[in-house]
Design a protein around this motif. Structure first.
Motif, PDB file in Angstrom:
ATOM      1  N   GLY A   1     -63.587 -57.839  -6.700  1.00 18.33           N
ATOM      2  CA  GLY A   1     -63.580 -56.842  -5.637  1.00 18.33           C
ATOM      3  C   GLY A   1     -64.924 -56.218  -5.345  1.00 18.33           C
ATOM      4  O   GLY A   1     -65.001 -55.243  -4.579  1.00 18.33           O
ATOM      5  N   LYS A   2     -65.997 -56.775  -5.911  1.00 19.76           N
ATOM      6  CA  LYS A   2     -67.331 -56.222  -5.666  1.00 19.76           C
ATOM      7  C   LYS A   2     -67.943 -56.830  -4.410  1.00 19.76           C
ATOM      8  O   LYS A   2     -67.664 -57.969  -4.040  1.00 19.76           O
ATOM      9  CB  LYS A   2     -68.252 -56.489  -6.861  1.00 19.76           C
ATOM     10  CG  LYS A   2     -67.906 -55.693  -8.110  1.00 19.76           C
ATOM     11  CD  LYS A   2     -68.927 -55.959  -9.205  1.00 19.76           C
ATOM     12  CE  LYS A   2     -68.669 -55.100 -10.430  1.00 19.76           C
ATOM     13  NZ  LYS A   2     -69.666 -55.363 -11.503  1.00 19.76           N
TER      14      LYS A   2
ATOM     15  N   VAL B   1     -80.710 -46.246  -3.832  1.00 21.81           N
ATOM     16  CA  VAL B   1     -80.426 -46.469  -5.248  1.00 21.81           C
ATOM     17  C   VAL B   1     -80.381 -45.132  -5.985  1.00 21.81           C
ATOM     18  O   VAL B   1     -81.287 -44.295  -5.832  1.00 21.81           O
ATOM     19  CB  VAL B   1     -81.493 -47.382  -5.899  1.00 21.81           C
ATOM     20  CG1 VAL B   1     -81.120 -47.681  -7.350  1.00 21.81           C
ATOM     21  CG2 VAL B   1     -81.652 -48.678  -5.102  1.00 21.81           C
ATOM     22  N   ASN B   2     -79.329 -44.927  -6.769  1.00 19.10           N
ATOM     23  CA  ASN B   2     -79.233 -43.764  -7.650  1.00 19.10           C
ATOM     24  C   ASN B   2     -79.938 -44.133  -8.953  1.00 19.10           C
ATOM     25  O   ASN B   2     -79.476 -45.013  -9.693  1.00 19.10           O
ATOM     26  CB  ASN B   2     -77.758 -43.426  -7.895  1.00 19.10           C
ATOM     27  CG  ASN B   2     -77.579 -42.209  -8.782  1.00 19.10           C
ATOM     28  OD1 ASN B   2     -78.014 -42.201  -9.935  1.00 19.10           O
ATOM     29  ND2 ASN B   2     -76.919 -41.178  -8.261  1.00 19.10           N
ATOM     30  N   LEU B   3     -81.074 -43.513  -9.231  1.00 23.01           N
ATOM     31  CA  LEU B   3     -81.914 -43.936 -10.347  1.00 23.01           C
ATOM     32  C   LEU B   3     -81.261 -43.740 -11.722  1.00 23.01           C
ATOM     33  O   LEU B   3     -81.338 -44.646 -12.562  1.00 23.01           O
ATOM     34  CB  LEU B   3     -83.271 -43.237 -10.276  1.00 23.01           C
ATOM     35  CG  LEU B   3     -84.140 -43.640  -9.075  1.00 23.01           C
ATOM     36  CD1 LEU B   3     -85.476 -42.894  -9.094  1.00 23.01           C
ATOM     37  CD2 LEU B   3     -84.377 -45.150  -9.046  1.00 23.01           C
TER      38      LEU B   3
ATOM     39  N   SER C   1     -71.832 -39.249  -1.965  1.00 23.46           N
ATOM     40  CA  SER C   1     -70.886 -40.316  -2.300  1.00 23.46           C
ATOM     41  C   SER C   1     -70.770 -40.555  -3.793  1.00 23.46           C
ATOM     42  O   SER C   1     -69.742 -41.053  -4.270  1.00 23.46           O
ATOM     43  CB  SER C   1     -71.307 -41.631  -1.614  1.00 23.46           C
ATOM     44  OG  SER C   1     -72.467 -42.180  -2.265  1.00 23.46           O
ATOM     45  N   GLY C   2     -71.842 -40.243  -4.535  1.00 26.41           N
ATOM     46  CA  GLY C   2     -71.852 -40.515  -5.964  1.00 26.41           C
ATOM     47  C   GLY C   2     -72.038 -41.983  -6.299  1.00 26.41           C
ATOM     48  O   GLY C   2     -71.969 -42.381  -7.471  1.00 26.41           O
ATOM     49  N   LYS C   3     -72.293 -42.818  -5.297  1.00 24.58           N
ATOM     50  CA  LYS C   3     -72.452 -44.253  -5.535  1.00 24.58           C
ATOM     51  C   LYS C   3     -73.787 -44.556  -6.215  1.00 24.58           C
ATOM     52  O   LYS C   3     -74.762 -43.826  -6.068  1.00 24.58           O
ATOM     53  CB  LYS C   3     -72.335 -45.033  -4.224  1.00 24.58           C
ATOM     54  CG  LYS C   3     -70.954 -44.964  -3.588  1.00 24.58           C
ATOM     55  CD  LYS C   3     -70.852 -45.853  -2.374  1.00 24.58           C
ATOM     56  CE  LYS C   3     -69.496 -45.709  -1.690  1.00 24.58           C
ATOM     57  NZ  LYS C   3     -68.379 -46.095  -2.566  1.00 24.58           N
ATOM     58  N   ALA C   4     -73.803 -45.672  -6.922  1.00 25.95           N
ATOM     59  CA  ALA C   4     -75.029 -46.107  -7.589  1.00 25.95           C
ATOM     60  C   ALA C   4     -75.972 -46.808  -6.619  1.00 25.95           C
ATOM     61  O   ALA C   4     -77.191 -46.800  -6.814  1.00 25.95           O
ATOM     62  CB  ALA C   4     -74.690 -47.046  -8.737  1.00 25.95           C
TER      63      ALA C   4
ATOM     64  N   CYS D   1     -74.044 -55.998  -8.779  1.00 21.53           N
ATOM     65  CA  CYS D   1     -74.271 -55.652 -10.179  1.00 21.53           C
ATOM     66  C   CYS D   1     -73.780 -54.259 -10.541  1.00 21.53           C
ATOM     67  O   CYS D   1     -73.778 -53.902 -11.729  1.00 21.53           O
ATOM     68  CB  CYS D   1     -75.762 -55.763 -10.510  1.00 21.53           C
ATOM     69  SG  CYS D   1     -76.449 -57.413 -10.276  1.00 21.53           S
ATOM     70  N   PHE D   2     -73.415 -53.463  -9.548  1.00 18.20           N
ATOM     71  CA  PHE D   2     -73.038 -52.072  -9.803  1.00 18.20           C
ATOM     72  C   PHE D   2     -71.527 -51.884  -9.675  1.00 18.20           C
ATOM     73  O   PHE D   2     -70.888 -52.503  -8.817  1.00 18.20           O
ATOM     74  CB  PHE D   2     -73.750 -51.135  -8.822  1.00 18.20           C
ATOM     75  CG  PHE D   2     -75.241 -51.111  -8.982  1.00 18.20           C
ATOM     76  CD1 PHE D   2     -75.848 -50.277  -9.911  1.00 18.20           C
ATOM     77  CD2 PHE D   2     -76.053 -51.927  -8.207  1.00 18.20           C
ATOM     78  CE1 PHE D   2     -77.220 -50.257 -10.062  1.00 18.20           C
ATOM     79  CE2 PHE D   2     -77.427 -51.914  -8.344  1.00 18.20           C
ATOM     80  CZ  PHE D   2     -78.016 -51.074  -9.284  1.00 18.20           C
ATOM     81  N   GLU D   3     -70.989 -51.020 -10.524  1.00 16.66           N
ATOM     82  CA  GLU D   3     -69.565 -50.715 -10.459  1.00 16.66           C
ATOM     83  C   GLU D   3     -69.220 -49.942  -9.187  1.00 16.66           C
ATOM     84  O   GLU D   3     -68.129 -50.063  -8.650  1.00 16.66           O
ATOM     85  CB  GLU D   3     -69.146 -49.914 -11.697  1.00 16.66           C
ATOM     86  CG  GLU D   3     -69.182 -50.713 -12.993  1.00 16.66           C
ATOM     87  CD  GLU D   3     -68.268 -51.931 -12.956  1.00 16.66           C
ATOM     88  OE1 GLU D   3     -67.202 -51.853 -12.307  1.00 16.66           O
ATOM     89  OE2 GLU D   3     -68.623 -52.957 -13.558  1.00 16.66           O
ATOM     90  N   SER D   4     -70.163 -49.106  -8.736  1.00 13.97           N
ATOM     91  CA  SER D   4     -69.899 -48.299  -7.530  1.00 13.97           C
ATOM     92  C   SER D   4     -70.999 -48.541  -6.506  1.00 13.97           C
ATOM     93  O   SER D   4     -72.034 -47.882  -6.530  1.00 13.97           O
ATOM     94  CB  SER D   4     -69.821 -46.818  -7.887  1.00 13.97           C
ATOM     95  OG  SER D   4     -71.037 -46.369  -8.454  1.00 13.97           O
ATOM     96  N   ALA D   5     -70.793 -49.532  -5.673  1.00 15.75           N
ATOM     97  CA  ALA D   5     -71.752 -49.852  -4.618  1.00 15.75           C
ATOM     98  C   ALA D   5     -71.055 -49.763  -3.271  1.00 15.75           C
ATOM     99  O   ALA D   5     -69.837 -49.937  -3.172  1.00 15.75           O
ATOM    100  CB  ALA D   5     -72.336 -51.244  -4.822  1.00 15.75           C
TER     101      ALA D   5
END
Length: 481
Positions: free
Chosen positions: A259-260, A293-295, A231-234, A343-347
């Motif tokens: 939109g988060k 979580v993407n470190l 997915s590439g998500k954080a 807190c993440f742009e891509s969650a």
């Protein structure tokens, strides 16, 4: 009121806490002083309507070995289980067949390493209350894991805040009572401040799976890992669908202003919106606390935020000595790790079945777990042997604490044919008890009443057999095993 922050900063530096820990506490303290309510009205959020589901995700194809070699499993292990009368790490409680939570977690990791010939990293996030007991247990039962470089991430500790002055709480009779755990939102400053975040990334670790140590359903699922990596998500949160039993608990929502995703807990809901909050047809999903979580992206997000994620404050009012209500009142400032989703742009979030959310919060949960409803697989996972797990309600007066339950349940009854079991009074379960359908058992008086070699097939039953002295206070094998 005078500015009290310098006193907190000095106290935390004297305790050798990291800059990340001090920064995270300052953000919480600033919210407290500013009187931030954290309320999230219904008008500020949108509904979450369309999420991917685990049962419809693509299979985990590709190079599983390389994916696992870039993955670490972190178990939150800071809790004592005090509500169940425990004084050691909750993960050291025996679950089934002589194995503790920690035994099963360790064996799951070892099995996956062997099965896929991949050294997936294993981390326990301990607190100052659980570290010594946990390491002593590992030394005795899993000494190989104790030698690993990432085995322990130490949770920070936070100063308690005097309610009257908002100064650091002082209790010279026992200075350890001046400190408290900061909640599992501390995972982010702990990873950063300890240097473990950088070490993991430098070791090629990209993905971190986090869950509670008492949730035996939270295993490292290869399908979810493959989905998250692709997915590439954080950040990704496992959520379950709310039922009527969950309506008082928090829910996932979308913040209208940006939109988060955001989590709204019951304390964050204005009174006027309580009915909407509890409407499970509108707000459908709750957080399981199983997180991905993407470190590298976590590191970037922390750097952009000055090293501190802006997590909502959880303010708990207690007394400085929690066992003595006459001692001065204090605030304990905490955060929750799941709230970092905002807190993440891509969650993202993924809907998972209830089998991935099976925490042991009460002795009733433990009672069912030790019965024949569950079995331990060769992969050291705990799986239900029936489609629907029975609901068990035990009398808190006699079963609330683990040692109470074990004295009254030396032999767990068979529950595979049960829908529900309600126990009122001091019923003691002997050999050969089988429960079918919906059963209520009631013992009058305060003296334990032993039942044995009997099947209860539905209905309410008053038990009046003569009492027997328990042979043991420890858990034993079920009589039917």
């Amino acid at each position: 009121m005078a500015d009290q922050w310098p006193a907190f900063e000095a106290k935390m530096k004297e305790a050798k806490l990291s800059n990340a820990a001090i920064g995270a506490f300052k953000m919480n303290y600033d919210q407290l002083v500013a009187g931030v309510t954290g309320l999230v009205p219904e008008n500020d959020i949108d509904l979450v309507t369309d999420l991917p589901r685990l049962d419809s995700l693509p299979p985990s194809n590709g190079d599983v070995q390389s994916l696992l070699s870039a993955t670490a499993v972190l178990k939150l292990n800071g809790g004592l289980g005090t509500s169940m009368g425990l004084e050691k790490a909750k993960s050291l409680l025996e679950v089934k067949d002589g194995k503790t939570f920690l035994d099963l977690i360790a064996e799951q990791v070892k099995h996956m390493r062997k099965e896929y010939n991949s050294n997936v990293k294993f981390i326990l996030m301990n607190s100052f209350s659980t570290s010594d007991d946990t390491k002593a247990f590992l030394k005795q039962r899993h000494s190989d894991l104790l030698q690993e470089p990432y085995i322990e991430l130490m949770q920070n500790m936070s100063p308690k805040v005097d309610v009257a002055t908002l100064a650091p709480a002082s209790w010279p009779a026992d200075p350890s009572l001046e400190w408290c755990p900061p909640g599992h939102g501390d995972i982010y400053p702990s990873l950063l401040g300890s240097g473990m975040l950088d070490k993991l990334i430098n070791d090629g670790i990209k993905y971190l799976f986090v869950s509670n140590s008492d949730n035996l359903g939270a295993t490292l699922d290869l399908q979810l890992l493959h989905y998250f990596a692709s997915s590439g998500k954080a950040f990704a949160m496992e959520v379950c669908e709310r039922t009527a039993a969950d309506k008082k608990g928090g829910h996932l929502a979308i913040r209208r202003k940006d939109g988060k995703f955001t989590l709204r807990e019951s304390a964050m809901c204005p009174d006027a919106d309580k009915s909407a909050f509890e409407d499970i047809s509108k707000h459908k999903y709750f957080n399981t606390n199983n997180l991905w979580v993407n470190l590298p992206q976590l590191k970037e997000t922390l750097a952009a935020a000055g090293g501190v994620l802006a997590l909502p404050l959880i303010k708990n009012k207690k007394t400085v000595n929690p066992r003595d209500s006459s001692t001065p009142p204090v605030f304990q400032l905490e955060t929750a790790m799941g709230s970092a989703i905002e807190c993440f742009e891509s969650a993202g979030a993924v809907v998972v079945p209830r089998t991935r959310f099976a925490p042991v919060k009460t002795t009733g949960d433990l009672f069912v777990l030790r019965s024949d409803v569950y079995t331990i697989t060769p992969a050291a996972t705990v799986e239900a042997t029936v489609p629907a797990v029975p609901l068990v309600k035990l009398d808190d007066k006699y079963f609330k604490l683990v040692d109470q339950m074990e004295r009254l349940t030396p032999r767990p009854p068979s529950l595979v044919a049960a829908r529900s079991l309600t126990v009122k009074g001091p019923v003691r379960f002997g050999n050969g008890i089988v429960i079918k359908g919906d059963v209520t058992l009631e013992a009058e008086g305060t003296t334990p009443v032993t039942i044995q070699q009997q099947t209860y097939d539905g209905g309410s039953h008053k038990v009046k057999a003569p009492a027997e002295e328990p042979a043991t206070t420890g858990a034993t094998q079920p009589a039917y095993a």
